[in-house]
Design a protein around this motif. Structure first.
Motif, PDB file in Angstrom:
ATOM      1  N   VAL A  88       0.855  -1.185   0.000  1.00 38.04           N
ATOM      2  CA  VAL A  88       0.000   0.000   0.000  1.00 38.04           C
ATOM      3  C   VAL A  88       0.896   1.241   0.000  1.00 38.04           C
ATOM      4  N   PRO A 104      -3.196   6.161   1.429  1.00 34.48           N
ATOM      5  CA  PRO A 104      -4.412   5.793   2.158  1.00 34.48           C
ATOM      6  C   PRO A 104      -5.594   5.481   1.255  1.00 34.48           C
ATOM      7  N   ALA A 145      -5.537   1.820   0.642  1.00 33.34           N
ATOM      8  CA  ALA A 145      -5.965   1.150   1.880  1.00 33.34           C
ATOM      9  C   ALA A 145      -7.482   1.225   2.027  1.00 33.34           C
ATOM     10  N   CYS A 164      -0.135  -2.268   7.325  1.00 31.41           N
ATOM     11  CA  CYS A 164       0.264  -1.162   8.206  1.00 31.41           C
ATOM     12  C   CYS A 164       1.668  -1.265   8.768  1.00 31.41           C
ATOM     13  N   TYR A 192      -2.979   4.457   7.516  1.00 32.90           N
ATOM     14  CA  TYR A 192      -3.475   3.360   6.677  1.00 32.90           C
ATOM     15  C   TYR A 192      -4.521   2.534   7.425  1.00 32.90           C
ATOM     16  N   TYR A 247      -8.227   1.958   5.984  1.00 27.55           N
ATOM     17  CA  TYR A 247      -8.739   0.607   5.725  1.00 27.55           C
ATOM     18  C   TYR A 247      -9.993   0.341   6.546  1.00 27.55           C
TER      19      TYR A 247
END
Length: 353
Positions: A122, A125, A128, A256, A275, A279
């Motif tokens: 990732v 964000p 995510a 993460c 993140y 998520y």
């Protein structure tokens, strides 16, 4: 022995002419190939590792049942639309959804979703957030699917009691030198033991329901458009009964960590709170109405628990003299374990449970 992908592909009812293929590198267990054709579709041809997965017909049946259930959620969609949204599998010429010759490999074929991409890590964000929505959507759409229809592909895969028992045996049988080097982390395991069994105990007590779960929720198992919008979850080999905390927690564990899983410099290992929140936001947008209060309450603990499971799995293998995971140097598994324990430490400073 190198497989003849063209001949294997032609054991399936695809009605297309093989043009060529390339191997896709992502994945540590199965071998996966992209087959180009002259027809409407390109295809994914997958060799299923029957040394890891002991009941391949049962595994494939899990995948088919799950896809059929997901398809049923789109009653007005055309076949073309479904092929862009849900994994669609192709029957072999003997009408099973896999091809297998005696004493040989198992293979299955699915339609490739064109113009799609995956991410190994990732990077922002937004990815995510979209990944969280994809997992949430998968769990929400399968929330009314009877998980008892599925086999346990890998029994006790996320079972804390089983993992802890394996760990305890490794401590009992470990070489003194390895015990000394791992002493700090053996004490951490002892300190966390009670907390790390909470989810397991809630599951056993029936306070958290057993559902259909994916069980391999790293970000590379989420399919995106080239504009980074989520399409669907892929790699459903490990779909089986479980609790949603396995899926949420393992996704957070892999997404993460600011460092690589075997980063030696622990100062580089931090839990990425941005993140996590992205998520979680996407995940809850899709699942909030279908999860119980208890399930929601223990989402943060799920992340800590799944990080802990990987920490003791690496530590167990180190104490067992590295018999399970591939290692590149003598303390590789200990480094991996330290990495996960540092991630727990960072997580605990940023998220209260």
């Amino acid at each position: 022995m190198k497989a003849n992908i063209e001949s294997i592909f032609n054991e399936f009812n695809h009605q297309s002419k093989y043009v060529g293929h390339s191997e896709l590198s992502s994945g540590h267990i199965n071998d996966t190939f992209l087959v180009k054709t002259d027809g409407t579709h390109n295809y994914i041809v997958q060799r299923i590792n029957h040394r890891v997965f002991k009941d391949v017909p049962g595994l494939v049946n899990n995948k088919i049942l799950t896809s059929k259930h997901l398809i049923s959620k789109y009653p007005n969609a055309t076949e073309q639309e479904l092929n862009k949204t849900v994994l669609s599998f192709v029957k072999a010429k003997d009408t099973a959804f896999y091809y297998h010759k005696e004493n040989d490999d198992f293979w299955n074929v699915m339609i490739f979703i064109d113009h799609s991409i995956t991410h190994e890590i990732v990077k922002n964000p937004e990815i995510a957030y979209e990944g969280g929505k994809l997992l949430g959507d998968f769990l929400n759409l399968t929330s009314d699917f009877d998980s008892s229809l599925l086999i346990d592909v890998i029994p006790n895969f996320h079972d804390m009691s089983s993992r802890y028992k394996q760990y305890t045996l490794s401590v009992q049988n470990a070489l003194k030198e390895r015990l000394n080097k791992a002493a700090k982390y053996i004490q951490i395991v002892a300190d966390l033991k009670e907390e790390m069994h909470i989810l397991q105990n809630l599951k056993k007590a029936g306070e958290i329901p057993v559902r259909v779960t994916h069980n391999d929720t790293k970000i590379s198992n989420s399919l995106f458009t080239k504009n980074n919008k989520g399409i669907c979850m892929i790699d459903t080999d490990t779909v089986m009964p479980g609790i949603i905390h396995y899926d949420f927690g393992d996704a957070i564990r892999t997404i993460c960590n600011s460092g690589a899983e075997d980063e030696k410099d622990l100062s580089k290992v931090e839990f990425n709170l941005e993140y996590y929140k992205a998520y979680e936001k996407g995940f809850l947008e899709k699942t909030n109405d279908s999860l119980s209060k208890t399930e929601l309450k223990y989402l943060p603990l799920a992340a800590k628990t799944m990080i802990f499971i990987m920490a003791i799995r690496f530590l167990t293998d180190y104490l067992n003299n590295d018999v399970y995971y591939k290692t590149n140097y003598p303390e590789h598994n200990l480094v991996r374990s330290k990495n996960q324990f540092k991630l727990i430490e960072s997580f605990s400073k940023k998220i209260s449970i």
